[in-house]
Design an enzyme around this catalytic site. Structure first.
Site, mmCIF file in Angstrom:
data_model
loop_
_atom_site.group_PDB
_atom_site.id
_atom_site.type_symbol
_atom_site.label_atom_id
_atom_site.label_comp_id
_atom_site.label_asym_id
_atom_site.label_seq_id
_atom_site.Cartn_x
_atom_site.Cartn_y
_atom_site.Cartn_z
ATOM 1 N N GLY A 11 77.302 44.271 -58.743
ATOM 2 C CA GLY A 11 76.517 44.874 -59.830
ATOM 3 C C GLY A 11 75.027 44.643 -59.581
ATOM 4 O O GLY A 11 74.620 43.513 -59.313
ATOM 5 N N ARG A 72 80.591 48.582 -54.512
ATOM 6 C CA ARG A 72 81.712 47.646 -54.431
ATOM 7 C C ARG A 72 82.602 48.215 -53.309
ATOM 8 O O ARG A 72 82.976 49.374 -53.362
ATOM 9 C CB ARG A 72 82.444 47.582 -55.773
ATOM 10 C CG ARG A 72 81.503 47.071 -56.892
ATOM 11 C CD ARG A 72 82.181 46.964 -58.241
ATOM 12 N NE ARG A 72 81.238 46.740 -59.323
ATOM 13 C CZ ARG A 72 80.677 45.563 -59.612
ATOM 14 N NH1 ARG A 72 80.965 44.528 -58.852
ATOM 15 N NH2 ARG A 72 79.834 45.413 -60.621
ATOM 16 N N ASP A 103 79.477 36.485 -56.952
ATOM 17 C CA ASP A 103 80.532 35.720 -56.289
ATOM 18 C C ASP A 103 81.397 36.603 -55.393
ATOM 19 O O ASP A 103 81.833 36.163 -54.324
ATOM 20 C CB ASP A 103 81.358 34.908 -57.293
ATOM 21 C CG ASP A 103 82.133 35.760 -58.279
ATOM 22 O OD1 ASP A 103 82.104 37.004 -58.165
ATOM 23 O OD2 ASP A 103 82.767 35.179 -59.167
ATOM 24 N N THR A 126 72.893 38.360 -59.939
ATOM 25 C CA THR A 126 73.870 38.918 -60.887
ATOM 26 C C THR A 126 73.449 38.555 -62.304
ATOM 27 O O THR A 126 73.092 37.395 -62.570
ATOM 28 C CB THR A 126 75.303 38.385 -60.643
ATOM 29 O OG1 THR A 126 76.135 38.755 -61.760
ATOM 30 C CG2 THR A 126 75.358 36.877 -60.470
ATOM 31 N N ASP A 128 75.283 38.129 -64.661
ATOM 32 C CA ASP A 128 76.302 37.254 -65.267
ATOM 33 C C ASP A 128 75.913 35.782 -65.216
ATOM 34 O O ASP A 128 76.441 34.975 -65.977
ATOM 35 C CB ASP A 128 77.650 37.428 -64.546
ATOM 36 C CG ASP A 128 78.154 38.846 -64.631
ATOM 37 O OD1 ASP A 128 79.029 39.230 -63.833
ATOM 38 O OD2 ASP A 128 77.640 39.603 -65.486
ATOM 39 N N ASP A 130 76.810 33.503 -63.258
ATOM 40 C CA ASP A 130 78.033 32.674 -63.192
ATOM 41 C C ASP A 130 78.247 32.028 -61.832
ATOM 42 O O ASP A 130 79.377 31.826 -61.392
ATOM 43 C CB ASP A 130 79.256 33.537 -63.552
ATOM 44 C CG ASP A 130 79.417 34.713 -62.601
ATOM 45 O OD1 ASP A 130 80.449 35.403 -62.678
ATOM 46 O OD2 ASP A 130 78.509 34.940 -61.781
ATOM 47 N N ARG A 172 81.147 39.819 -67.540
ATOM 48 C CA ARG A 172 82.471 39.773 -66.891
ATOM 49 C C ARG A 172 83.300 38.662 -67.543
ATOM 50 O O ARG A 172 83.517 38.687 -68.730
ATOM 51 C CB ARG A 172 82.361 39.577 -65.382
ATOM 52 C CG ARG A 172 83.389 40.405 -64.599
ATOM 53 C CD ARG A 172 82.826 40.812 -63.305
ATOM 54 N NE ARG A 172 82.079 39.712 -62.763
ATOM 55 C CZ ARG A 172 82.408 39.054 -61.647
ATOM 56 N NH1 ARG A 172 83.445 39.436 -60.955
ATOM 57 N NH2 ARG A 172 81.711 38.058 -61.207
HETATM 58 O O1 F6P Z 1 78.773 41.664 -62.600
HETATM 59 C C1 F6P Z 1 77.785 42.351 -63.313
HETATM 60 C C2 F6P Z 1 78.433 43.290 -64.305
HETATM 61 O O2 F6P Z 1 77.445 43.958 -65.030
HETATM 62 C C3 F6P Z 1 79.394 42.613 -65.266
HETATM 63 O O3 F6P Z 1 78.721 41.919 -66.306
HETATM 64 C C4 F6P Z 1 80.180 43.794 -65.736
HETATM 65 O O4 F6P Z 1 81.435 43.440 -66.290
HETATM 66 C C5 F6P Z 1 80.372 44.562 -64.429
HETATM 67 O O5 F6P Z 1 79.236 44.260 -63.624
HETATM 68 C C6 F6P Z 1 80.457 46.059 -64.610
HETATM 69 O O6 F6P Z 1 80.743 46.584 -63.317
HETATM 70 P P1 F6P Z 1 80.429 48.128 -62.972
HETATM 71 O O7 F6P Z 1 78.961 48.276 -62.894
HETATM 72 O O8 F6P Z 1 81.100 48.332 -61.650
HETATM 73 O O9 F6P Z 1 81.007 48.924 -64.096
#
Ligand code: F6P
Length: 324
Positions: A11, A72, A103, A126, A128, A130, A172
């Site tokens: 992300g 991803r 991660d 990130t 998050d 985390d 997340r």
């Molecule tokens: O990891 C960052 C994040 O924004 C999370 O907080 C969220 O759940 C996820 O990415 C959303 O992923 P995507 O952008 O692939 O929908």
């Protein structure tokens, strides 16, 4: 160390561009040729790799998102995909890689390095927040400010209509965004995956707040909370407490954008510089971070497995300050 590749993965997070800029500028300062790898591991596998000049990273420190784009990449989970990545690293004669991500990014880097001996340094990027081994990940501070700005607006309308709002934030399976933004907006309650959500206790508090003539009530819900998120918890409240005028706002991807804060710009600049220096010092398989203001080095294994624990003092503070 003559050529270094850099990519952004997972992300995106505000401040990633500042980190890319710092990597490129530190490389050039040390007579190393920087290469941008586009769309994370996907770009490594497809060979979407281009030399970057100092001018390529001009005027980006203030921009959200990532000029290297992100993705991803499922193919990198396969050995064949990682072999293609290795072949491209060889083809471009890259001596080291800087990976900016979360991660998932570092998990991939760790597995890759068990198969191929290419120095990899990770930069925690990130929202998050985390990852273990750094006080802050790039993007977290900006995301917090985005959430707080949005929820302050919700508080205005909630107060005008005497409403209860369930506001869902990202993170997340972590509650870092929820916890600090909840404290920052004076939320009546904060629901995070790290602690059990006791519905009856929540309803009792909300009913009590109402008797205390609270004009508005805000509950911050981390998307990973075991209740299943803001929509689910709102349905429950509507059924059990029809007296409340309950609304839901899911902030979503707005939390990933925006111009990075000063903290994120400086953090990203420090970490981009530290990552290149770590490669020059012969380090590999580590994430650079900032712990108590000093640059830190944490093995990927530790950074991804020992997820940061939520700050118990902050959890307690949230409880005390929201007490009707
Ligand atoms: O990891 C960052 C994040 O924004 C999370 O907080 C969220 O759940 C996820 O990415 C959303 O992923 P995507 O952008 O692939 O929908």
């Amino acid at each position: 160390m003559k050529k270094i590749g850099v990519f952004t993965s997972g992300g995106d997070a505000p401040g990633m561009n500042a980190a890319v800029r710092a990597v490129v500028r530190t490389c050039i300062y040390n007579n190393i040729v920087p290469f941008g790898i586009f769309e994370g591991y996907k770009g490594l596998i497809e060979g979407d790799i281009k030399e970057l000049s100092s001018r390529d990273v001009s005027n980006i420190i203030q921009r959200g998102g990532t000029i290297l784009r992100s993705a991803r990449c499922k193919e990198f989970h396969e050995k064949e995909g990682r072999q293609k990545a290795f072949d491209n690293i060889q083809k471009f004669n890259l001596d080291g890689i800087v990976a900016i991500g979360g991660d998932g990014t570092f998990t991939g880097a760790k597995i890759f390095n068990e198969e191929h001996n290419i120095p990899f340094i990770g930069i925690p990027g990130t929202i998050d927040n985390d990852l273990f081994g750094t006080d802050y990940c790039i993007g977290y501070d900006t995301a917090l400010n985005t959430v707080i700005e949005a929820v302050d607006k919700i508080r205005d309308t909630a107060s005008s209509h005497n409403r209860l709002f369930m506001v869902e934030v990202m993170g997340r399976d972590a509650g870092f965004i929820a916890l600090r933004s909840g404290i920052g907006v004076g939320a009546e309650a904060i629901l995070v995956p790290e602690t059990p959500t006791l519905i009856e206790k929540l309803l009792e508090k909300l009913r009590n707040d109402r008797t205390q003539h609270k004009q508005s009530m805000i509950v911050i819900v981390a998307e990973g909370d075991e209740t299943g998120g803001a929509l689910k918890i709102a349905e429950l409240v509507k059924n059990l407490c029809p007296e409340f005028d309950t609304k839901v706002t899911i902030l979503g991807h707005i939390q990933r954008g925006g111009s990075p804060s000063a903290l994120d710009r400086v953090l990203a600049s420090r970490l981009g510089n530290a990552a290149v220096n770590a490669l020059l010092e012969g380090k590999t398989n580590i994430m650079v971070g900032v712990l108590h203001r000093d640059v830190s080095y944490t093995p990927f294994e530790k950074a991804i497995k020992h997820h940061q624990k939520l700050n118990k003092d902050l959890l307690n503070l949230a409880e005390v300050l929201s007490y009707n």
